[in-house]
Design an enzyme around this catalytic site. Structure first.
Site, PDB file in Angstrom:
ATOM      1  N   GLU A  27       0.875  -1.092   0.178  1.00 54.19           N
ATOM      2  CA  GLU A  27       0.026   0.051  -0.152  1.00 54.19           C
ATOM      3  C   GLU A  27       0.867   1.288   0.122  1.00 54.19           C
ATOM      4  O   GLU A  27       0.643   2.359  -0.745  1.00 54.19           O
ATOM      5  CB  GLU A  27      -0.914   0.018   1.045  1.00 54.19           C
ATOM      6  CG  GLU A  27      -2.055  -1.085   1.099  1.00 54.19           C
ATOM      7  CD  GLU A  27      -2.641  -1.268   2.285  1.00 54.19           C
ATOM      8  OE1 GLU A  27      -4.114  -0.748   2.232  1.00 54.19           O
ATOM      9  OE2 GLU A  27      -2.298  -1.686   3.451  1.00 54.19           O
ATOM     10  N   GLU A  47      -4.130  -9.481   3.933  1.00 57.16           N
ATOM     11  CA  GLU A  47      -5.236  -8.970   4.939  1.00 57.16           C
ATOM     12  C   GLU A  47      -6.343  -9.993   5.092  1.00 57.16           C
ATOM     13  O   GLU A  47      -6.849 -10.199   6.281  1.00 57.16           O
ATOM     14  CB  GLU A  47      -5.592  -7.517   4.659  1.00 57.16           C
ATOM     15  CG  GLU A  47      -4.487  -6.528   5.043  1.00 57.16           C
ATOM     16  CD  GLU A  47      -3.459  -6.240   3.952  1.00 57.16           C
ATOM     17  OE1 GLU A  47      -2.745  -5.135   4.097  1.00 57.16           O
ATOM     18  OE2 GLU A  47      -3.573  -7.028   2.877  1.00 57.16           O
TER      19      GLU A  47
END
Length: 176
Positions: A27, A47
């Protein structure tokens, strides 16, 4: 607000991925303007395997960069992918070849190419491109561009660039 903070910096940012980038590491790289990965780098959004999803802007940035279907695949499956795959899919713009420069070396070359240009022009180009939004019409996007482009005609850097061009030499920019 690290990821959003990176995106808001007024100068170009470049991520270099030589090893592994998982979760927030990916990210953070996605928040940069340019990305370089080693062919054998490993990237992953793990995640969903933890019962959550990429919340540091990964679920927002990834579809914008590579399209919704591919982003869904990478995020829903939490599968690992290589730097070479990341290049093929548009997650990174550059992928190093075996035996060549590593990702940091290639990122440094990109930074040097950018630094050789007029800092005001680069800064305004980044600002305009970062401002573009699908909610704006083409005419509104062009207005934003013109608001930042035309004042550059009156800068010392632009005048220096014109003189340097006429004299067949590289300009010496001062950021003024």
């Amino acid at each position: 607000n690290g990821v959003l903070g990176i995106r808001k910096l007024p100068f170009p940012t470049i991520a270099a991925i030589n090893g592994s980038a998982f979760g927030a590491g990916v990210e953070l790289a996605l928040a940069c303007d340019l990305r370089v990965a080693a062919a054998d780098a490993t990237l992953c959004f793990p995640e969903t395997g933890l019962g959550i999803f990429p919340g540091a802007a990964g679920a927002v940035l990834t579809p914008r960069l590579i399209g919704v279907p591919r982003a869904k695949e990478l995020i829903f499956t939490a599968r690992r992918f290589s730097g070479a795959e990341a290049k093929e899919w548009g997650v990174v713009q550059h992928c190093t070849s075996t035996g060549g420069l590593d990702a940091l070396g290639q990122a440094t070359q990109l930074a040097q190419m950018i630094a050789a240009n007029g800092p005001l022009g680069v800064r305004c180009a980044k600002l305009v491109m970062d401002t573009l939004d699908d909610a704006l019409t083409f005419e509104e996007q062009l207005r934003v561009s013109n608001e930042h482009r035309f004042p550059l005609n009156d800068t010392e850097d632009f005048k220096e660039a014109l003189v340097a061009f006429a004299e067949k030499r590289k300009p010496v920019f001062k950021g003024k």
